[in-house]
Design an enzyme around this catalytic site. Structure first.
Site, PDB file in Angstrom:
ATOM      1  N   ASP A   1      26.403  31.091 -51.548  1.00  0.00           N
ATOM      2  CA  ASP A   1      25.630  31.931 -52.460  1.00  0.00           C
ATOM      3  C   ASP A   1      25.342  33.296 -51.849  1.00  0.00           C
ATOM      4  O   ASP A   1      25.636  33.554 -50.687  1.00  0.00           O
ATOM      5  CB  ASP A   1      24.322  31.216 -52.855  1.00  0.00           C
ATOM      6  CG  ASP A   1      23.617  30.554 -51.663  1.00  0.00           C
ATOM      7  OD1 ASP A   1      23.926  30.909 -50.507  1.00  0.00           O
ATOM      8  OD2 ASP A   1      22.762  29.693 -51.884  1.00  0.00           O
TER       9      ASP A   1
ATOM     10  N   GLU B   1      18.979  25.803 -58.827  1.00  0.00           N
ATOM     11  CA  GLU B   1      17.584  25.426 -58.972  1.00  0.00           C
ATOM     12  C   GLU B   1      17.452  24.266 -59.961  1.00  0.00           C
ATOM     13  O   GLU B   1      18.390  23.982 -60.715  1.00  0.00           O
ATOM     14  CB  GLU B   1      16.792  26.640 -59.483  1.00  0.00           C
ATOM     15  CG  GLU B   1      16.834  27.839 -58.548  1.00  0.00           C
ATOM     16  CD  GLU B   1      15.913  27.695 -57.334  1.00  0.00           C
ATOM     17  OE1 GLU B   1      15.531  26.555 -56.994  1.00  0.00           O
ATOM     18  OE2 GLU B   1      15.585  28.723 -56.726  1.00  0.00           O
TER      19      GLU B   1
ATOM     20  N   ASP C   1      12.441  22.166 -53.296  1.00  0.00           N
ATOM     21  CA  ASP C   1      12.455  21.692 -54.684  1.00  0.00           C
ATOM     22  C   ASP C   1      13.758  20.957 -55.026  1.00  0.00           C
ATOM     23  O   ASP C   1      14.035  20.688 -56.184  1.00  0.00           O
ATOM     24  CB  ASP C   1      12.228  22.863 -55.660  1.00  0.00           C
ATOM     25  CG  ASP C   1      13.312  23.930 -55.565  1.00  0.00           C
ATOM     26  OD1 ASP C   1      14.258  23.776 -54.751  1.00  0.00           O
ATOM     27  OD2 ASP C   1      13.226  24.929 -56.303  1.00  0.00           O
TER      28      ASP C   1
ATOM     29  N   HIS D   1      16.872  22.091 -54.461  1.00  0.00           N
ATOM     30  CA  HIS D   1      18.047  22.899 -54.819  1.00  0.00           C
ATOM     31  C   HIS D   1      19.107  22.845 -53.721  1.00  0.00           C
ATOM     32  O   HIS D   1      18.793  22.714 -52.545  1.00  0.00           O
ATOM     33  CB  HIS D   1      17.672  24.345 -55.166  1.00  0.00           C
ATOM     34  CG  HIS D   1      17.271  25.233 -54.037  1.00  0.00           C
ATOM     35  ND1 HIS D   1      15.976  25.663 -53.844  1.00  0.00           N
ATOM     36  CD2 HIS D   1      17.995  25.802 -53.047  1.00  0.00           C
ATOM     37  CE1 HIS D   1      15.937  26.449 -52.799  1.00  0.00           C
ATOM     38  NE2 HIS D   1      17.144  26.555 -52.279  1.00  0.00           N
TER      39      HIS D   1
HETATM   40  C1  GLP Z   1      18.103  28.861 -49.437  1.00  0.00           C
HETATM   41  C2  GLP Z   1      19.634  28.699 -49.523  1.00  0.00           C
HETATM   42  C3  GLP Z   1      20.036  27.265 -49.523  1.00  0.00           C
HETATM   43  C4  GLP Z   1      19.283  26.531 -48.437  1.00  0.00           C
HETATM   44  C5  GLP Z   1      17.793  26.530 -48.727  1.00  0.00           C
HETATM   45  C6  GLP Z   1      16.968  25.861 -47.636  1.00  0.00           C
HETATM   46  O1  GLP Z   1      17.492  29.114 -50.642  1.00  0.00           O
HETATM   47  N1  GLP Z   1      20.226  29.361 -50.633  1.00  0.00           N
HETATM   48  O2  GLP Z   1      21.436  27.172 -49.353  1.00  0.00           O
HETATM   49  O3  GLP Z   1      19.726  25.208 -48.353  1.00  0.00           O
HETATM   50  O4  GLP Z   1      17.336  27.824 -48.917  1.00  0.00           O
HETATM   51  O5  GLP Z   1      16.617  26.783 -46.638  1.00  0.00           O
HETATM   52  P1  GLP Z   1      16.216  26.367 -45.175  1.00  0.00           P
HETATM   53  O6  GLP Z   1      17.418  25.763 -44.588  1.00  0.00           O
HETATM   54  O7  GLP Z   1      15.842  27.641 -44.482  1.00  0.00           O
HETATM   55  O8  GLP Z   1      15.087  25.415 -45.313  1.00  0.00           O
END
Ligand code: GLP
Length: 240
Positions: free
Chosen positions: A66, A142, A135, A137
């Site tokens: 993304d 989302e 959440d 995702h």
């Molecule tokens: C972001 C990314 C996701 C990731 C998520 C969790 O929003 N787009 O790909 O898995 O957050 O983040 P973290 O690994 O920092 O907890």
């Protein structure tokens, strides 16, 4: 049913996944890696230098999950910058072979289809690294995202903008929109490796691994995939 591996901590998780990636790259030098951002995959990227020592990485290809919309690609928190800094440069990968969705406002109408075409042209993703949001995702899919969704522009939820505000000066600087591979896109990767650490991810992990299949928890889509490895610490596994 996903294979769940409970590890002692981030370092062990990083090593385990890095070794799996290194095995793949040694057997297939033009392997296609699915790259995730966020803090979770960082231990994997750190361990990859050692795991890949001596391997020919010049033909490795990669696709990020993304990107934010409207953030200058040179901004240190654009996912283009993060992937360059954490993966491409330290591992000496060919930057032309590592793709990140185009989040520029000018390219927004065609960004999804162009990205899908590039993944298809590469022959699909061999191993997709995934984190998971609090959440539930994955990528930036989302809650409410269709399991059949493809790469497209989405609006970030308030929860995700708050979670990601730590990477920016203030929440007002967190973009409102993103481009993300869809759940349908992600499910086409040949092997999914989902990582999660800490108590804050325990509910999302439980929902993804053994909750009902529901668009309210996009990570539950992994249950539709025949080859999933979930690598988590004890805290993230505490509600399984
Ligand atoms: C972001 C990314 C996701 C990731 C998520 C969790 O929003 N787009 O790909 O898995 O957050 O983040 P973290 O690994 O920092 O907890």
């Amino acid at each position: 049913m996903a294979e769940v591996v409970i590890v002692s901590g981030k370092q062990q998780a990083g090593q385990l996944v890095a070794e799996a990636i290194a095995r793949l790259v040694r057997s297939r030098p033009d392997a296609v890696l699915g790259l995730a951002t966020g803090s979770t995959p960082l231990p994997v990227y750190e361990a990859l230098g050692t795991a890949l020592a001596g391997a020919d990485v010049s033909r490795v290809r990669g696709f990020a999950l993304d990107e934010y919309v409207g953030l200058d690609p040179a901004h240190p928190e654009s996912y283009r910058s993060v992937i360059t800094r954490e993966v491409v440069e330290p591992l000496g990968l060919d930057p032309d072979r590592i793709h990140v969705p185009d989040g520029s406002p000018e390219g927004i109408e065609t960004t999804g289809e162009r990205y899908e075409a590039a993944i298809a042209e590469a022959g699909g993703v061999d191993l997709q690294i995934l984190g998971i949001g609090t959440d539930g995702h994955i990528g930036f899919n989302e809650p409410g995202s269709s399991f059949a969704s493809r790469t497209r522009v989405k609006t970030l939820t308030q929860q995700t903008r708050e979670d990601n505000a730590r990477f920016f000066d203030s929440i007002d600087d967190v973009p409102m929109h993103c481009v993300t591979q869809g759940l349908g896109t992600i499910l086409e990767a040949r092997h999914l490796v989902l990582l999660a650490f800490g108590e804050g991810k325990a509910d999302a992990v439980a929902g993804a691994v053994e909750g009902p299949l529901t668009a309210s928890l996009p990570g539950s889509a992994i249950q539709l995939h025949p080859r999933v490895t979930v690598v988590i610490d004890e805290a993230a596994a505490s509600r399984l």
